[in-house]
Scaffold this motif. Sequence first.
Motif, PDB file in Angstrom:
ATOM      1  N   GLY A 393      35.678  36.572  65.426  1.00 44.07           N
ATOM      2  CA  GLY A 393      36.376  37.352  64.411  1.00 44.07           C
ATOM      3  C   GLY A 393      36.841  36.543  63.229  1.00 44.07           C
ATOM      4  N   ASP A 394      36.873  35.213  63.356  1.00 47.34           N
ATOM      5  CA  ASP A 394      37.173  34.382  62.187  1.00 47.34           C
ATOM      6  C   ASP A 394      36.051  34.553  61.159  1.00 47.34           C
ATOM      7  OD1 ASP A 394      39.255  33.497  63.723  1.00 47.34           O
ATOM      8  OD2 ASP A 394      38.838  31.361  63.447  1.00 47.34           O
ATOM      9  N   PHE A 395      36.421  34.568  59.892  1.00 50.48           N
ATOM     10  CA  PHE A 395      35.399  34.678  58.853  1.00 50.48           C
ATOM     11  C   PHE A 395      35.859  33.949  57.601  1.00 50.48           C
ATOM     12  CE2 PHE A 395      38.041  38.445  58.098  1.00 50.48           C
ATOM     13  CZ  PHE A 395      38.260  38.372  56.725  1.00 50.48           C
ATOM     14  N   LEU A 396      34.886  33.633  56.765  1.00 52.23           N
ATOM     15  CA  LEU A 396      35.138  32.989  55.473  1.00 52.23           C
ATOM     16  C   LEU A 396      34.182  33.558  54.444  1.00 52.23           C
ATOM     17  CD1 LEU A 396      36.258  30.799  53.531  1.00 52.23           C
ATOM     18  CD2 LEU A 396      34.551  29.225  54.493  1.00 52.23           C
ATOM     19  N   LEU A 397      34.732  34.026  53.332  1.00 49.61           N
ATOM     20  CA  LEU A 397      33.964  34.417  52.157  1.00 49.61           C
ATOM     21  C   LEU A 397      34.481  33.590  50.990  1.00 49.61           C
ATOM     22  CD1 LEU A 397      34.079  38.313  52.537  1.00 49.61           C
ATOM     23  CD2 LEU A 397      32.158  36.806  53.099  1.00 49.61           C
ATOM     24  N   SER A 398      33.615  32.830  50.356  1.00 54.47           N
ATOM     25  CA  SER A 398      34.053  31.978  49.260  1.00 54.47           C
ATOM     26  C   SER A 398      33.028  31.980  48.146  1.00 54.47           C
ATOM     27  CB  SER A 398      34.293  30.541  49.742  1.00 54.47           C
ATOM     28  OG  SER A 398      33.079  29.914  50.102  1.00 54.47           O
ATOM     29  N   GLY A 399      33.489  31.637  46.962  1.00 50.91           N
ATOM     30  CA  GLY A 399      32.582  31.564  45.826  1.00 50.91           C
ATOM     31  C   GLY A 399      33.170  30.767  44.688  1.00 50.91           C
ATOM     32  N   ASN A 400      32.312  30.165  43.904  1.00 53.02           N
ATOM     33  CA  ASN A 400      32.743  29.510  42.661  1.00 53.02           C
ATOM     34  C   ASN A 400      31.653  29.681  41.608  1.00 53.02           C
ATOM     35  OD1 ASN A 400      31.033  26.905  42.553  1.00 53.02           O
ATOM     36  ND2 ASN A 400      31.902  26.838  44.612  1.00 53.02           N
ATOM     37  N   VAL A 401      32.108  29.867  40.385  1.00 51.39           N
ATOM     38  CA  VAL A 401      31.231  30.060  39.236  1.00 51.39           C
ATOM     39  C   VAL A 401      31.758  29.204  38.102  1.00 51.39           C
ATOM     40  CG1 VAL A 401      30.299  31.717  37.579  1.00 51.39           C
ATOM     41  CG2 VAL A 401      30.765  32.444  39.926  1.00 51.39           C
ATOM     42  N   GLY A 402      30.884  28.515  37.391  1.00 52.47           N
ATOM     43  CA  GLY A 402      31.357  27.688  36.291  1.00 52.47           C
ATOM     44  C   GLY A 402      30.238  27.130  35.456  1.00 52.47           C
ATOM     45  N   GLY A 403      30.628  26.486  34.367  1.00 55.18           N
ATOM     46  CA  GLY A 403      29.646  25.874  33.496  1.00 55.18           C
ATOM     47  C   GLY A 403      30.281  25.351  32.225  1.00 55.18           C
ATOM     48  N   PHE A 404      29.436  24.784  31.362  1.00 55.77           N
ATOM     49  CA  PHE A 404      29.868  24.252  30.073  1.00 55.77           C
ATOM     50  C   PHE A 404      29.385  25.173  28.957  1.00 55.77           C
ATOM     51  CE2 PHE A 404      30.007  20.572  32.813  1.00 55.77           C
ATOM     52  CZ  PHE A 404      31.128  19.879  32.362  1.00 55.77           C
ATOM     53  N   PHE A 405      30.264  25.383  27.960  1.00 54.62           N
ATOM     54  CA  PHE A 405      29.941  26.274  26.859  1.00 54.62           C
ATOM     55  C   PHE A 405      30.335  25.608  25.543  1.00 54.62           C
ATOM     56  CE2 PHE A 405      31.175  28.598  30.643  1.00 54.62           C
ATOM     57  CZ  PHE A 405      30.080  29.420  30.848  1.00 54.62           C
ATOM     58  N   ARG A 406      29.539  25.859  24.517  1.00 57.02           N
ATOM     59  CA  ARG A 406      29.815  25.308  23.197  1.00 57.02           C
ATOM     60  C   ARG A 406      30.710  26.255  22.413  1.00 57.02           C
ATOM     61  NH1 ARG A 406      29.163  20.199  22.035  1.00 57.02           N
ATOM     62  NH2 ARG A 406      28.838  20.778  19.837  1.00 57.02           N
ATOM     63  N   LEU A 407      31.717  25.703  21.745  1.00 58.76           N
ATOM     64  CA  LEU A 407      32.566  26.462  20.834  1.00 58.76           C
ATOM     65  C   LEU A 407      32.710  25.635  19.563  1.00 58.76           C
ATOM     66  CD1 LEU A 407      34.342  28.953  20.341  1.00 58.76           C
ATOM     67  CD2 LEU A 407      36.282  27.630  21.253  1.00 58.76           C
ATOM     68  N   TRP A 408      31.977  26.010  18.500  1.00 57.03           N
ATOM     69  CA  TRP A 408      31.891  25.220  17.281  1.00 57.03           C
ATOM     70  C   TRP A 408      31.469  23.796  17.632  1.00 57.03           C
ATOM     71  CZ3 TRP A 408      36.375  28.505  17.686  1.00 57.03           C
ATOM     72  CH2 TRP A 408      36.233  29.682  16.939  1.00 57.03           C
ATOM     73  N   ASN A 409      32.284  22.818  17.317  1.00 52.90           N
ATOM     74  CA  ASN A 409      31.911  21.433  17.597  1.00 52.90           C
ATOM     75  C   ASN A 409      32.501  20.914  18.902  1.00 52.90           C
ATOM     76  OD1 ASN A 409      30.408  21.152  15.200  1.00 52.90           O
ATOM     77  ND2 ASN A 409      32.284  20.702  14.022  1.00 52.90           N
TER      78      ASN A 409
END
Length: 636
Positions: A393-409
């Motif tokens: 009955g033990d359970f784990l749901l996990s997630g990660n989302v990420g990245g690099f983005f440019r904003l002007w310079n």
Amino acid sequence: MNKRNILSIVLFVFIGNIYAQESDSDTAVVVDQFVKTWRILDKFGAVDSIPVDTFFINFQKINAIDKFSISNSFNGNLCSPLQSKLYFDRPEANPFIFANAYYPYMMQISSATFYNTKTPFSSIKYLSGGTTNNKEDQIAFLFTANANKKLNFGVTLDYIFARGEYDKQNAKRFAGSLFGSYNGKRYSATGLISTNTLNNYENGGITDSSYIIDPPFGYKTLTIPVRMSVDALSTYSQLQFYYNHQYSLGFEKKVKNPKDDKDTTLTEFIPVTRFAHTIKYDNLQKRYFENTLESKFYKNSYFPIETRDTAALQTLTNTFSISLAEEFNKWAKFGLTAYLENEVEKYNFLVDTILNNKFESNTKVGGILSKELGQKFKYKFLGELDLIGYKVGDFLLSGNVGGFFRLWNDTIALEAKGFIRNDAPSYFLNNYYSNHFKWKNEFSKIFRTNVSGNFSLPKRYLNLNVSVENVGNQIYFNTDSLPSQFKGSVQVIAANLKWDFHVGKFVLENNAVYQLSSNQDVIPLPTLALYHNLYFHDKWFDVLSIQLGADVRYHTAYYAPAYMPALGQFYSQKYMKIGNYPVLNVYANFHLKRTRFFAEYYHVNQLFMKGVYYSMPNYPINPAIFKMGLTWNFYD
């Protein structure tokens, strides 16, 4: 250590570097040229490249306590049981509850570094600090070499002996490991055997804070009365064997040679399917000894002559997985993994001085959807469920989302993480027998949800993390030092801001953590913790890099958990607030070719500032002391 010894060490290092390393113009170039390093991220053998440990900035924070967190509870001495005062800096709880307080000192797969070298690489580290007769010393050695381009092996040895500034505080630790890795086209493997032993004497803290607030003239910290009158010793040992190996099925294709302007090609292997197996064995043991019964400090003593408490956990884990690699499909860039894991546990414990054991087994299944190649966008989603065993009955749901983005310079790094998990409590939270404590409980499963977000501007040295966690049925040690379960939910929210300012050769590092706990009896936390570090850095004579600075740590007052020696646990208390006292250090770091060394005056404000400098109730940190250390690397 007197000035003559310090000068001798510095002179020895300087001369040694001149004669042995005249041809090295820049350490960073040497490291890039000869050594690559990485760590293992998870039980599937995923790796993460890390820089070689040669950076000299903030080298004075090389000890295990300072590296663990900016704010910690401990008894003032190196190798003492340790707990971060920042909730989200605490590692995931170990099923062997006695291991949690020693986590930062352990050599294990989560802290091991693996190497690939073109020439043999070795490193020596020596740290020392404290007054003449109460010093803490650490010496560590690393050697690693490649047998060929694919196969590497190495050894580490690390020994600490800390006598302690206060009575009955001696501690020592030995950690050693043998490690190796093989990186072939189709087959790869990573292995580690590590052993750890740690012994620390227990004194229960000092009897009266007046000895540090307004000390008698000519007093010595070693003569301050302590709360335990007998010689009590805690020992902890940990043996670990880890081996992960993978075999890939795939195909070869020709690609353009990136190092050649001409139209030459290389043959590149593209994996399609990976089969992997990980085996991990852990043998953890905690003991507590009193040759003569300590009857005044503890409320209960079930055996009247002496104390010989013992608890142990042996765990054998096998994980089998099959993965569809994301490299082979240029249109659908993601990977899929399915896995099966079996865990066999053997618990050892005392009942009425008789050693008993109990076996348990658990089996879980899980799956992963991920995209981990590239820099602009990454994600990983995991789900697992225990199907067989007492953790069913033990359970784990996990997630990660990420990245690099440019904003002007500028570049922005964004990451979001979260998990939902349901965990059976540790066997030792439900069952434990010892001379001073015993209990039998039937605790419910612990339900946790966590969401965090991270915003970073690397070019502006800015990083902000906001984390929220809700814990249902939290188990904690109450004011009687007994495990108790809160039948409700506790919420913890924290904002962790790191922002550094650079002006010429001056830098001001800032780290502020704001925390809120909805129930300070169950999860007590300081509202605000601060770390600031102001320094000047430069390069002299084109060879000697320097850093001169001062740092300070501070947190607001709160009812910090107290420490129970017989259990090695931190428990809730309401009789003493800890905090509202800064700890100021001044230091100098130097980097000369392959050698780094530092000198530090720790807790220098104790010389001119009065206050209760407790780390936790009844346990003061060390008074003002001098520390120094060096590392020396060899690439041949």
